[in-house]
Design an enzyme around this catalytic site. Sequence first.
Site, PDB file in Angstrom:
ATOM      1  N   HIS A 199       0.950  -1.167   0.019  1.00 46.88           N
ATOM      2  CA  HIS A 199       0.019  -0.116  -0.005  1.00 46.88           C
ATOM      3  C   HIS A 199       0.982   1.315  -0.145  1.00 46.88           C
ATOM      4  O   HIS A 199       0.975   1.932   1.204  1.00 46.88           O
ATOM      5  CB  HIS A 199      -0.972  -0.064   1.093  1.00 46.88           C
ATOM      6  CG  HIS A 199      -1.931   0.996   1.343  1.00 46.88           C
ATOM      7  ND1 HIS A 199      -2.804   1.714  -0.062  1.00 46.88           N
ATOM      8  CD2 HIS A 199      -3.198   1.141   2.141  1.00 46.88           C
ATOM      9  CE1 HIS A 199      -3.718   2.357   0.278  1.00 46.88           C
ATOM     10  NE2 HIS A 199      -3.938   1.986   1.388  1.00 46.88           N
ATOM     11  N   ASP A 252      -2.805  -1.790  12.385  1.00 51.33           N
ATOM     12  CA  ASP A 252      -3.950  -1.889  11.318  1.00 51.33           C
ATOM     13  C   ASP A 252      -4.943  -3.364  11.704  1.00 51.33           C
ATOM     14  O   ASP A 252      -4.509  -4.078  12.649  1.00 51.33           O
ATOM     15  CB  ASP A 252      -3.162  -2.385  10.001  1.00 51.33           C
ATOM     16  CG  ASP A 252      -4.051  -2.526   8.712  1.00 51.33           C
ATOM     17  OD1 ASP A 252      -5.283  -1.905   8.763  1.00 51.33           O
ATOM     18  OD2 ASP A 252      -3.254  -2.827   7.669  1.00 51.33           O
ATOM     19  N   ARG A 299      -3.364  11.543   3.136  1.00 54.10           N
ATOM     20  CA  ARG A 299      -3.674  10.727   1.873  1.00 54.10           C
ATOM     21  C   ARG A 299      -3.852  11.783   0.714  1.00 54.10           C
ATOM     22  O   ARG A 299      -3.290  11.687  -0.336  1.00 54.10           O
ATOM     23  CB  ARG A 299      -4.819   9.946   2.067  1.00 54.10           C
ATOM     24  CG  ARG A 299      -4.597   8.833   3.116  1.00 54.10           C
ATOM     25  CD  ARG A 299      -3.571   7.749   2.990  1.00 54.10           C
ATOM     26  NE  ARG A 299      -3.413   7.356   1.695  1.00 54.10           N
ATOM     27  CZ  ARG A 299      -4.290   6.207   1.356  1.00 54.10           C
ATOM     28  NH1 ARG A 299      -4.946   5.948   2.269  1.00 54.10           N
ATOM     29  NH2 ARG A 299      -4.128   5.707  -0.089  1.00 54.10           N
TER      30      ARG A 299
HETATM   31  N1   CP Z   1      -6.507   3.554   4.458  1.00 57.51           N
HETATM   32  C1   CP Z   1      -7.070   3.189   3.489  1.00 57.51           C
HETATM   33  O1   CP Z   1      -6.544   2.855   2.233  1.00 57.51           O
HETATM   34  O2   CP Z   1      -8.311   3.599   3.506  1.00 57.51           O
HETATM   35  P1   CP Z   1      -9.514   3.132   2.526  1.00 57.51           P
HETATM   36  O3   CP Z   1      -9.332   1.526   2.191  1.00 57.51           O
HETATM   37  O4   CP Z   1     -10.674   3.728   2.952  1.00 57.51           O
HETATM   38  O5   CP Z   1      -9.022   3.729   1.021  1.00 57.51           O
HETATM   39  N1  NVA Z   2      -4.543  -4.241   5.743  1.00 64.84           N
HETATM   40  C1  NVA Z   2      -5.519  -3.562   5.191  1.00 64.84           C
HETATM   41  C2  NVA Z   2      -5.380  -2.003   4.922  1.00 64.84           C
HETATM   42  C3  NVA Z   2      -6.901  -1.260   4.609  1.00 64.84           C
HETATM   43  C4  NVA Z   2      -6.479   0.157   4.057  1.00 64.84           C
HETATM   44  C5  NVA Z   2      -6.374  -4.149   3.984  1.00 64.84           C
HETATM   45  O1  NVA Z   2      -5.660  -4.749   3.194  1.00 64.84           O
HETATM   46  O2  NVA Z   2      -7.457  -4.383   4.273  1.00 64.84           O
END
Ligand code: CP
Ligand code: NVA
Length: 308
Positions: free
Chosen positions: A128, A222, A290
């Site tokens: 990410h 997370d 973000r």
């Molecule tokens: N943190 C993040 O990526 O949030 P969303 O899943 O809402 O885009």
């Molecule tokens: N680790 C989480 C992050 C969400 C923004 C997922 O992949 O669902």
Amino acid sequence: MPRHFLDLFDITSAEAVMLLDRAERLRKTPVATPGHATGRTLGLIFEKPSLRTRVSFEAAMTRLGGASTFLKGEDVGLGKRESIRDFARVISQYIDALAIRTFAHSNVEQLAANASIPIINALSDDAHPCQAMADLLTIRDTLGRLDQSVRVVFVGDGNNVARSLAVASALLGVTFVLASPPEYDFPEAFRTRFKQAFPKVPLTVEHDPAKAVAGAHVVYTDVWASMGQEAETAARTLAFLPYQVNEKLFKKAASDAIFLHCLPAHRGEEVTEEVLDGDRSFVIPQAANRLHFQLALLDWLLTDANAS
Ligand code: CP
Ligand code: NVA
């Protein structure tokens, strides 16, 4: 081949600093800067839900004077309705950049290999990168520095968010520690790639959360089960319970430590309400960043990074 943004292994430390500086500059620009993205379109394909990533990309494109078009994953049927290669070659003719949120990281790579426009990873099972860069911006904003003396401790799953945060930390020179149960540690392929990219940076994993958090400047967590892992929730809850970020654990960090979470959070699971809503929690300005990072990323990919 255009310059893409698939993984933070693809950028240099100098580029990481440049992107943070660019984000800082662009967030002070409330309206579109003519020329940055005027008349250009960003495509967004989401195979998983999103609030922050989707809306911040759409808003950033508007601010830069361009437009965006949203494609639901099931409508695209990537690799099912048509091959990724055909999809990539066709869509490259309509739009100027494409952000994708998907499951297998190889989908992002295949799109990039076949597209003639920049591809952005808006979250895959492996990485990410946009989140991690926005997070380093938040750390710089709140602590006022990014250097080895900054100890960032990610408590929980060695997932996409943790992996990108480890790479972003290495790029920007801060100390990173993962506190995870042994079975949810970083996968071997990630360790190998990290070692190749940063031979001098240790990839520290500590299984005792209290030991890991001691003296931390940033405590980050997370969800325990990421999108696509819902069937594993029960087993993961058992394994991660000792890794909950609660007041007792957070107190072990430095007295001026900050708490971060990429959100969405599962209150009472990976983090207690007390910590999430506490005065050391910066999750809301973290989410704001973000948008600021997407501004910088789009501005870079649509200009300097892909100047022909
Ligand atoms: N943190 C993040 O990526 O949030 P969303 O899943 O809402 O885009
Ligand atoms: N680790 C989480 C992050 C969400 C923004 C997922 O992949 O669902």
